[in-house]
Design a protein around this motif. Sequence first.
Motif, short mmCIF file in Angstrom:
data_model
loop_
_atom_site.label_atom_id
_atom_site.label_comp_id
_atom_site.label_asym_id
_atom_site.label_seq_id
_atom_site.Cartn_x
_atom_site.Cartn_y
_atom_site.Cartn_z
N CYS A 26 -56.62 -13.61 21.64
CA CYS A 26 -55.92 -14.18 22.80
C CYS A 26 -55.50 -13.10 23.79
O CYS A 26 -55.68 -13.24 25.00
CB CYS A 26 -54.69 -14.97 22.34
N ALA A 27 -54.96 -12.01 23.26
CA ALA A 27 -54.39 -10.98 24.12
C ALA A 27 -55.42 -10.32 25.01
O ALA A 27 -55.11 -9.90 26.13
CB ALA A 27 -53.69 -9.92 23.27
N MET A 28 -56.66 -10.21 24.55
CA MET A 28 -57.68 -9.52 25.33
C MET A 28 -58.57 -10.46 26.12
O MET A 28 -59.49 -10.02 26.83
CB MET A 28 -58.55 -8.66 24.39
N THR A 34 -57.14 -8.06 31.24
CA THR A 34 -57.19 -7.15 32.39
C THR A 34 -55.85 -6.45 32.59
O THR A 34 -55.78 -5.23 32.82
CB THR A 34 -57.56 -7.91 33.66
N VAL A 35 -54.77 -7.22 32.49
CA VAL A 35 -53.42 -6.66 32.65
C VAL A 35 -53.15 -5.62 31.57
O VAL A 35 -52.59 -4.55 31.85
CB VAL A 35 -52.37 -7.79 32.61
N LYS A 39 -52.30 -1.60 31.92
CA LYS A 39 -50.94 -1.22 31.50
C LYS A 39 -50.93 -0.27 30.31
O LYS A 39 -50.15 0.70 30.28
CB LYS A 39 -50.16 -2.49 31.15
N TYR A 40 -51.76 -0.54 29.33
CA TYR A 40 -51.70 0.19 28.07
C TYR A 40 -52.68 1.37 28.07
O TYR A 40 -53.79 1.29 27.52
CB TYR A 40 -51.99 -0.74 26.90
N ASN A 41 -52.28 2.44 28.71
CA ASN A 41 -53.07 3.66 28.72
C ASN A 41 -52.16 4.86 28.90
O ASN A 41 -51.02 4.73 29.36
CB ASN A 41 -54.15 3.61 29.80
N TYR A 52 -55.47 1.89 25.02
CA TYR A 52 -55.18 1.26 23.73
C TYR A 52 -54.87 -0.24 23.89
O TYR A 52 -54.22 -0.84 23.04
CB TYR A 52 -54.04 1.98 23.03
N ALA A 53 -55.39 -0.84 24.97
CA ALA A 53 -55.15 -2.27 25.20
C ALA A 53 -55.71 -3.13 24.07
O ALA A 53 -55.15 -4.18 23.75
CB ALA A 53 -55.77 -2.69 26.53
N ALA A 54 -56.80 -2.67 23.45
CA ALA A 54 -57.42 -3.45 22.38
C ALA A 54 -56.87 -3.10 21.00
O ALA A 54 -57.49 -3.41 19.98
CB ALA A 54 -58.94 -3.27 22.42
N LYS A 55 -55.72 -2.46 20.97
CA LYS A 55 -55.00 -2.26 19.71
C LYS A 55 -54.01 -3.41 19.52
O LYS A 55 -53.59 -4.05 20.48
CB LYS A 55 -54.24 -0.92 19.74
#
Length: 526
Positions: A26-28, A34-35, A39-41, A52-55
């Motif tokens: 869901c999150a990805m 995209t958000v 954001k997560y880098n 690390y967005a896909a963590k």
Amino acid sequence: MNQWKNLNELTSYQKLGQNGRVDLTCAMAGEEGTVRVKKYNAPMAAGMTYYYAAKQVDDAILKDLCALAEEAQLASKFEELYNGAVINTGEKRLVLHHLTRGQLGGAVNADGTDKRAFYTEQQRKIAAFAKKVHDGEIVNEKGEAFTTVVQIGIGGSDLGPRAMYLALENWAKKNGCFKMEAKFISNVDPDDAAGVLGTIDPSRTIFILVSKSGTTLETLTNESFVKEALKNAGLDASKHMIAVTSETSPLAGNSDYLAAFFMDDFIGGRFSSTSSVGGAVLSLAFGPEVFDRFLRGAAEEDKLAAGKDPMTNAAMLDALIGVYERNVLGYPATAVLPYSQALSRFPAHLQQMDMESNGKSVNRRGEAVDYPTGPIIFGEPGTNGQHSFYQLLHQGTDIIPLQFIGFNENQAGMDVTIQGSTSQQKLSANVAAQIMAFACGKQDENRNKHFAGNRPSSIIIGKQLTPEALGALLSHFENKVMFQGFLWNLNSFDQEGVQLGKILAKRVLAHETDGALNTFSELLGI
């Protein structure tokens, strides 16, 4: 005053386990994904970025990870290390590989020596020697230039330098920095040395013997193999060999070598690529200027790793997320997947660095820990890995976190357009697709074609694999391993696990065996 506590004694760790799990499927997906990517880098040196967005993390988990970093005193423990504390408690030694590329803290003195000055002096000596070789001032008996360099070493004297050489070989050829071809002999298997010797002209080769103690059995055996080959070719081995060793070893000041360059007990083999161990072979192969650029990339990344805020410290954040995956989510392994053929041996180097450092079951006080520590590390470059073990990564029963590495440009500057896209674009398309395939999966009524997803990954992205980028990559993973050792309360800088086999092997060779050991020895023709 830093306190060395077990991970499960930390209040913030107990809280971390109370968080809900992030569902990457869901999150990805869609705009939320995209958000997250934006954001997560975290920034890295040499223009690279850790994503690390896909963590399986969210703001709440990240907040708790930051609290864990503070309670575990990660930043101050690193500061203690680079200011010269005895962090290697098993061998009662300082840990100084960071000093080979820069001065993060105050002056560090040991053995009556300013250690930064010692390391830079060795680098200057190596640079001067390499320049004389390249300029034709140091030549073979016939006055011919040396064209090849062969490193003889094992473990950290081979894996790191070999990985670094292969990583920069094509870049150096493209950029006019390629001076000498490098090859490596590590395995005591005679086929290894024979195979290398069969591909070179020994008369135009410099051999680098790397042994800190000057007594490493495998390395000295291979040296004898090479010396015998040189003698049979009518060559004087002392005109073809240099040593990288300690100042107190029998190799130092020995007339059997053209020159000797020094290391010390404060740099473990797996952390020695930025010392004389990597410096000699890389400076001869590419020139000392390229080695210096490699060191500058590592030093720049070290400075970022010294930051106190995990959200802007990629190495610390990577370590924290890795511990969350290992100890809270229960994942047993990590795959390192560089989408760069130049990094073909980088996973093997990281395998030693990580598993030799944190493959421990007792803490710094020698007490058994009752939580998992270092994960199994493995990997291959993409896209070959996709046609090998990715089946298990996508649909196997174990979830294995992934660490991708990718670049916008190749090193060679050569490409071809087929079916509307270049080879580099096809490579990059594959890594982007894999990140999303692992995270989101695919629903299918046919269970054989169903992908559950929710398989976490990170990626480090840079423009091109340059010497600076390679140094930054090396530093990132060295510091990640260090921070994880701090969190697990391990001594990450000794390696007692490699000693028992060596002791038993010496008994076998001395025919001092009985029982099953004697039987196996006989079966193997000893």
